[in-house]
Design an enzyme around this catalytic site. Structure first.
Site, PDB file in Angstrom:
ATOM      1  N   GLU A 165       0.804  -1.228   0.000  1.00  0.00           N
ATOM      2  CA  GLU A 165       0.000   0.000   0.000  1.00  0.00           C
ATOM      3  C   GLU A 165       0.837   1.279   0.000  1.00  0.00           C
ATOM      4  O   GLU A 165       0.832   2.061   0.955  1.00  0.00           O
ATOM      5  CB  GLU A 165      -0.958  -0.002   1.182  1.00  0.00           C
ATOM      6  CG  GLU A 165      -1.930  -1.158   1.173  1.00  0.00           C
ATOM      7  CD  GLU A 165      -2.952  -1.124   2.283  1.00  0.00           C
ATOM      8  OE1 GLU A 165      -3.872  -1.954   2.246  1.00  0.00           O
ATOM      9  OE2 GLU A 165      -2.863  -0.252   3.182  1.00  0.00           O
ATOM     10  N   GLU A 345      -5.265  -8.891   1.122  1.00  0.00           N
ATOM     11  CA  GLU A 345      -5.923  -8.519   2.366  1.00  0.00           C
ATOM     12  C   GLU A 345      -7.408  -8.340   2.106  1.00  0.00           C
ATOM     13  O   GLU A 345      -7.808  -7.676   1.151  1.00  0.00           O
ATOM     14  CB  GLU A 345      -5.379  -7.208   2.957  1.00  0.00           C
ATOM     15  CG  GLU A 345      -3.986  -7.279   3.529  1.00  0.00           C
ATOM     16  CD  GLU A 345      -3.554  -5.950   4.149  1.00  0.00           C
ATOM     17  OE1 GLU A 345      -4.436  -5.130   4.515  1.00  0.00           O
ATOM     18  OE2 GLU A 345      -2.332  -5.728   4.246  1.00  0.00           O
TER      19      GLU A 345
END
Length: 440
Positions: A165, A345
């Site tokens: 991220e 995720e």
């Protein structure tokens, strides 16, 4: 009922170093930017920090036993850069690398394949003191770090992710300042985003030159963007926000350029790009990791709130919208030449309680079942999805929210470090057993 997934589809659980390891000053580990930030008064909602967290550094055998008991094939974890190279440059810390050797070997011994992430946000504080990701020199320190970890562990892990991220590190860490290192400068944030992407591309080149055996990729947090209304203002804003989160990272990786509309919107805050940078970023990747939690609904007038709109939400206030995962995965397969998509995720925070030794988290089990079905739908529509990993294995230090938000399928009593499998973990275990039984 969700149909059987394709042969070879990988199921896993995920964690990250700072959120679970603890042992902040043990065996030569130095501070990261999250150690510094979490000890800053007012930075963390509950005033806590990750000094102990889940004490995974000392309890990893128990935690790997739990992973194996679920019947998953994969365990996604991250290496703590300041644990293996405390100053981010200079001497390597043998004790730190030895820990990850034990962790990787322990997973393999239990029949679980390790998936390694190099950077899950915990930059060594020593590098931050020299400019952090805003300094181009950090790019080269990251490449050295990637090479060292690969030389020690790369022969035993299935994949190596460069960054987790990068949008979060750039924007939340350097523009809004709500995450480490807590800075508020849009121009700096965009330069950080460029350096993260550049370090990703240069690391891939270096790893391949070293003969890396693992699959190489990057993990992005992604959402579909929907305008709140059909007004032109809402549609234009949704398009721009999609550019800032999704296309800003994917276009350089797959097309070798930043999106023109976002560059125009940034104006003087656009990053400095040196000759050859974009070609270095646009390296072939073996997989794209996708972290998905909810969609983004965009309004030009005022922020859209899922609760106000009467939609079901998690404890984070995020709308539960599994159809968005299908849409996202299908669109990624359509818009970019992706080789493999892995949902690295996916999960939800809920207000769990232990009652008579059990955690009845039906809401989380339902969330997971709905999103697993969404992945199945995406595969049926042609998306090249090859794996799915639950976030997270354990309740943990949830960054700026501290310990008040629980994402784990395993409950952690932070006072005693007692682990309790929640009903969602038992659901996942039983689901995987049914998937295995359904294979021809």
């Amino acid at each position: 009922m969700t149909p059987p997934f394709p042969p070879g589809f990988v199921w896993g659980v995920a964690t990250s170093a700072y959120q679970i390891e603890g042992a902040a000053g043990v065996d030569g580990r130095a501070p990261s930017i999250w150690d510094t930030f979490s000890h800053t008064p007012g930075a963390i909602a509950d005033g806590c920090h990750g000094d102990i967290a889940c004490d995974h550094y000392h309890r990893w055998p128990q935690d790997l036993d739990i992973v194996a008991s679920l019947g998953v094939q994969a365990y996604r974890f991250s290496v703590s850069w300041p644990r293996v190279r405390p100053d981010g440059a200079g001497a390597w810390n043998a004790a730190g690398m030895d820990f990850y050797e034990r962790l990787v070997d322990g997973a393999l011994h239990r029949g679980v394949t390790p998936y390694l992430t190099l950077n899950h946000w915990d930059l060594p504080q020593a590098l931050q003191d020299e400019g952090g990701w805003g300094a181009r020199d950090t790019v080269h320190r990251f490449v050295e770090y990637a090479q060292h970890v690969n030389r020690r562990l790369g022969d035993r892990v299935r994949s190596i992710t460069t960054h987790n991220e990068p949008w979060v590190m750039a924007v939340l860490g350097h523009q809004t300042g709500v995450f480490a290192p807590g800075l508020k400068n849009r121009a700096l944030a965009m330069q950080v985003s460029h350096h993260l992407l550049l370090s990703h591309g240069l690391a891939l080149q270096a790893l391949r030159a070293d003969g890396a055996q693992a699959e190489l990729g990057i993990v992005l947090n992604l959402s579909p963007f929907h305008p709140a209304t059909d007004s032109q203002a809402d549609r234009d804003k949704a398009r721009l926000e999609d550019g800032q989160l999704r296309r800003w990272y994917l276009d350089p990786i797959y097309h070798g350029k930043y999106p023109d509309d976002v560059l125009q919107a940034l104006g003087p805050d656009a990053p400095l790009v040196q000759r050859g940078d974009m070609a270095d970023i646009a390296q072939p990747i073996d997989f794209l990791g996708v972290n998905y939690y909810t969609r983004s609904v965009v309004s030009a007038a005022e922020p859209w709130d899922a609760k106000d709109a009467g939609h079901e939400t998690t404890d984070m206030g995020w709308e539960i919208y599994p159809r968005g995962l299908t849409e996202l995965l299908v669109n990624l397969g359509r818009d970019y030449p992706v080789k493999s998509l892995i949902v690295t995720e996916n999960g939800g925070a809920f207000a769990d309680q232990v009652v008579h030794g059990r955690v009845h988290d039906e809401d989380r089990a339902r969330y997971l079942a709905q999103h697993v079905a969404a992945v199945s739908d995406a595969i049926a529509q042609g998306a090249p999805v090859t794996g799915y990993m639950v976030w997270s294995l354990l309740d943990n230090f949830e960054w700026a929210f501290g310990y008040g938000k629980r994402f784990g399928i395993v409950h952690v009593d932070y006072a005693t470090q007692r682990r309790t499998l929640k009903d969602s973990a038992l659901w996942f275990r039983d689901f995987l057993a049914r998937q295995k039984a359904a294979r021809p």
